[in-house]
Motif scaffolding. Sequence first.
Motif, PDB file in Angstrom:
ATOM      1  N   ASP A 146     -44.186  16.699   7.289  1.00 16.16           N
ATOM      2  CA  ASP A 146     -44.365  16.945   8.726  1.00 16.16           C
ATOM      3  C   ASP A 146     -43.496  15.983   9.557  1.00 16.16           C
ATOM      4  O   ASP A 146     -43.724  15.781  10.750  1.00 16.16           O
ATOM      5  N   GLY A 147     -42.479  15.372   8.925  1.00 16.21           N
ATOM      6  CA  GLY A 147     -41.691  14.321   9.580  1.00 16.21           C
ATOM      7  C   GLY A 147     -40.344  14.764  10.131  1.00 16.21           C
ATOM      8  O   GLY A 147     -40.135  15.945  10.432  1.00 16.21           O
ATOM      9  N   ALA A 148     -39.437  13.786  10.265  1.00 18.43           N
ATOM     10  CA  ALA A 148     -38.123  14.012  10.879  1.00 18.43           C
ATOM     11  C   ALA A 148     -37.153  14.599   9.858  1.00 18.43           C
ATOM     12  O   ALA A 148     -36.456  13.870   9.153  1.00 18.43           O
TER      13      ALA A 148
ATOM     14  N   ALA B 110     -33.887  11.192  16.308  1.00 21.42           N
ATOM     15  CA  ALA B 110     -33.824  10.381  17.529  1.00 21.42           C
ATOM     16  C   ALA B 110     -35.068   9.495  17.610  1.00 21.42           C
ATOM     17  O   ALA B 110     -36.196   9.973  17.439  1.00 21.42           O
ATOM     18  N   GLY B 111     -34.839   8.205  17.801  1.00 19.57           N
ATOM     19  CA  GLY B 111     -35.944   7.258  17.918  1.00 19.57           C
ATOM     20  C   GLY B 111     -36.565   6.862  16.577  1.00 19.57           C
ATOM     21  O   GLY B 111     -37.577   6.163  16.549  1.00 19.57           O
ATOM     22  N   LYS B 112     -35.948   7.317  15.483  1.00 24.41           N
ATOM     23  CA  LYS B 112     -36.540   7.064  14.161  1.00 24.41           C
ATOM     24  C   LYS B 112     -35.734   6.043  13.356  1.00 24.41           C
ATOM     25  O   LYS B 112     -34.593   5.725  13.675  1.00 24.41           O
ATOM     26  N   THR B 113     -36.363   5.592  12.282  1.00 18.72           N
ATOM     27  CA  THR B 113     -35.745   4.628  11.371  1.00 18.72           C
ATOM     28  C   THR B 113     -35.309   5.353  10.099  1.00 18.72           C
ATOM     29  O   THR B 113     -36.087   6.132   9.544  1.00 18.72           O
ATOM     30  N   VAL B 114     -34.061   5.094   9.683  1.00 16.62           N
ATOM     31  CA  VAL B 114     -33.500   5.816   8.540  1.00 16.62           C
ATOM     32  C   VAL B 114     -33.073   4.839   7.441  1.00 16.62           C
ATOM     33  O   VAL B 114     -32.405   3.844   7.718  1.00 16.62           O
ATOM     34  N   ALA B 115     -33.435   5.157   6.195  1.00 17.61           N
ATOM     35  CA  ALA B 115     -33.026   4.351   5.047  1.00 17.61           C
ATOM     36  C   ALA B 115     -31.783   4.959   4.393  1.00 17.61           C
ATOM     37  O   ALA B 115     -31.714   6.172   4.199  1.00 17.61           O
ATOM     38  N   VAL B 116     -30.806   4.103   4.077  1.00 16.30           N
ATOM     39  CA  VAL B 116     -29.594   4.551   3.366  1.00 16.30           C
ATOM     40  C   VAL B 116     -29.141   3.446   2.412  1.00 16.30           C
ATOM     41  O   VAL B 116     -29.465   2.272   2.615  1.00 16.30           O
ATOM     42  N   GLN B 117     -28.381   3.839   1.408  1.00 15.83           N
ATOM     43  CA  GLN B 117     -27.773   2.832   0.545  1.00 15.83           C
ATOM     44  C   GLN B 117     -26.564   2.216   1.252  1.00 15.83           C
ATOM     45  O   GLN B 117     -25.784   2.905   1.911  1.00 15.83           O
ATOM     46  N   LEU B 118     -26.434   0.916   1.064  1.00 12.35           N
ATOM     47  CA  LEU B 118     -25.337   0.128   1.640  1.00 12.35           C
ATOM     48  C   LEU B 118     -23.966   0.669   1.212  1.00 12.35           C
ATOM     49  O   LEU B 118     -23.783   1.058   0.065  1.00 12.35           O
TER      50      LEU B 118
ATOM     51  N   ASP C  75     -38.756   6.198   8.514  1.00  9.61           N
ATOM     52  CA  ASP C  75     -39.191   7.573   8.785  1.00  9.61           C
ATOM     53  C   ASP C  75     -38.464   8.590   7.919  1.00  9.61           C
ATOM     54  O   ASP C  75     -38.992   9.669   7.646  1.00  9.61           O
ATOM     55  N   ALA C  76     -37.211   8.264   7.543  1.00 13.65           N
ATOM     56  CA  ALA C  76     -36.425   9.244   6.794  1.00 13.65           C
ATOM     57  C   ALA C  76     -35.432   8.527   5.896  1.00 13.65           C
ATOM     58  O   ALA C  76     -35.249   7.304   5.989  1.00 13.65           O
ATOM     59  N   TRP C  77     -34.795   9.307   5.049  1.00 11.08           N
ATOM     60  CA  TRP C  77     -33.844   8.771   4.069  1.00 11.08           C
ATOM     61  C   TRP C  77     -32.680   9.754   4.026  1.00 11.08           C
ATOM     62  O   TRP C  77     -32.912  10.971   4.065  1.00 11.08           O
ATOM     63  N   ILE C  78     -31.462   9.247   4.008  1.00  8.36           N
ATOM     64  CA  ILE C  78     -30.311  10.146   3.811  1.00  8.36           C
ATOM     65  C   ILE C  78     -29.654   9.779   2.495  1.00  8.36           C
ATOM     66  O   ILE C  78     -29.360   8.611   2.229  1.00  8.36           O
TER      67      ILE C  78
ATOM     68  N   ILE D 214     -42.928  14.037   0.027  1.00 11.97           N
ATOM     69  CA  ILE D 214     -41.611  13.994   0.675  1.00 11.97           C
ATOM     70  C   ILE D 214     -40.898  15.317   0.398  1.00 11.97           C
ATOM     71  O   ILE D 214     -40.991  15.856  -0.711  1.00 11.97           O
ATOM     72  N   VAL D 215     -40.184  15.824   1.399  1.00 10.07           N
ATOM     73  CA  VAL D 215     -39.412  17.050   1.192  1.00 10.07           C
ATOM     74  C   VAL D 215     -37.984  16.876   1.689  1.00 10.07           C
ATOM     75  O   VAL D 215     -37.694  15.956   2.463  1.00 10.07           O
ATOM     76  N   ALA D 216     -37.111  17.775   1.251  1.00 13.15           N
ATOM     77  CA  ALA D 216     -35.711  17.740   1.663  1.00 13.15           C
ATOM     78  C   ALA D 216     -35.552  18.480   2.981  1.00 13.15           C
ATOM     79  O   ALA D 216     -36.181  19.515   3.194  1.00 13.15           O
ATOM     80  N   GLY D 217     -34.725  17.935   3.864  1.00 18.66           N
ATOM     81  CA  GLY D 217     -34.493  18.567   5.155  1.00 18.66           C
ATOM     82  C   GLY D 217     -33.047  19.018   5.318  1.00 18.66           C
ATOM     83  O   GLY D 217     -32.429  19.492   4.366  1.00 18.66           O
ATOM     84  N   GLU D 218     -32.545  18.824   6.519  1.00 13.61           N
ATOM     85  CA  GLU D 218     -31.208  19.319   6.879  1.00 13.61           C
ATOM     86  C   GLU D 218     -30.087  18.597   6.117  1.00 13.61           C
ATOM     87  O   GLU D 218     -30.142  17.386   5.903  1.00 13.61           O
ATOM     88  N   GLN D 219     -29.076  19.389   5.745  1.00 15.42           N
ATOM     89  CA  GLN D 219     -27.861  18.785   5.171  1.00 15.42           C
ATOM     90  C   GLN D 219     -26.969  18.361   6.337  1.00 15.42           C
ATOM     91  O   GLN D 219     -26.699  19.161   7.225  1.00 15.42           O
TER      92      GLN D 219
END
Length: 257
Positions: A129-131, A138-146, A182-185, A203-208
């Motif tokens: 039910d997330g981003a 917008a306004g969210k926190t995203v996790a990514v690998q360096l 909030d999310a992960w790319i 957790i589910v997959a969202g937009e590419q």
Amino acid sequence: MQLKKKLCAALLPALLTLAATTAEARDWNTIKADGKIIAVTEGAFFPFNFFEGSKLTGFEVEVAEAVAKKLGLAIEWRVVPFDAQVASIRQDRFDFAIASHGFTEERAKSVDFAAPHYCTGGQIAAPKDGALTAAALAGKTVAVQLATSYADSAKRIAGVKEIKTYKADPEAFSALKAKKVDAWISDKWLIKATLEKNADAGIVAGEQVFVERVSAIMRKNNKELQDNYNRALAEVVKDGTYATLSQKYFKTDVSCR
Ligand code: ARG
């Protein structure tokens, strides 16, 4: 004479260090004569390169092993953190790296890209039910690998509140599971495989959010090595090895068609 000897003794450690850090800048003839090729990967990018117990394996590890076999070479693996790999190749410390490097103009300034061994995209993953779209970030926190293309893509998404970088991708996924972000790319195939193994995580997959072509990287202008690598990769595709590996890891064709 004495002085010369002393000077040599004093310089030797420095020369040895230099040799240790730059010794493996090797052209094709040197590699061929040696009978082995020195490859770098990360070992934390499932199912492309990862450890099964103490054994390094994965789709691109096996593709590289098949390429080496076609070249008539043994392959020797070195494990290097992803964010240090482009520099390690630029500094000629290894013959090539294969760790899901997507082509970018920035990287192409310091290393050459082989022919792609798969095509893919960066994708958002979040609680169901997330981003799940770029707009929703917008306004969210995203996790990514360096040092990844995912980090670059997160910077391009308007309104993202904070980008949290992690040394390796599993840590980014853990942060998402623990609701620290909030999310992960990440990579769409990696997300699919990771979510299959963690079906209960919610957790589910969202937009590419972008597409990329992934290749091994090697020292700039090491043309003969690049040509031989590309020829061997084409043979691995032609003889069906590539298709077998693609089915084994993804149950579909991940090649750049
Ligand atoms: N495909 C992404 C990029 O090009 C990430 C690759 C990360 N690879 C890894 N072994 N962790 O930046």
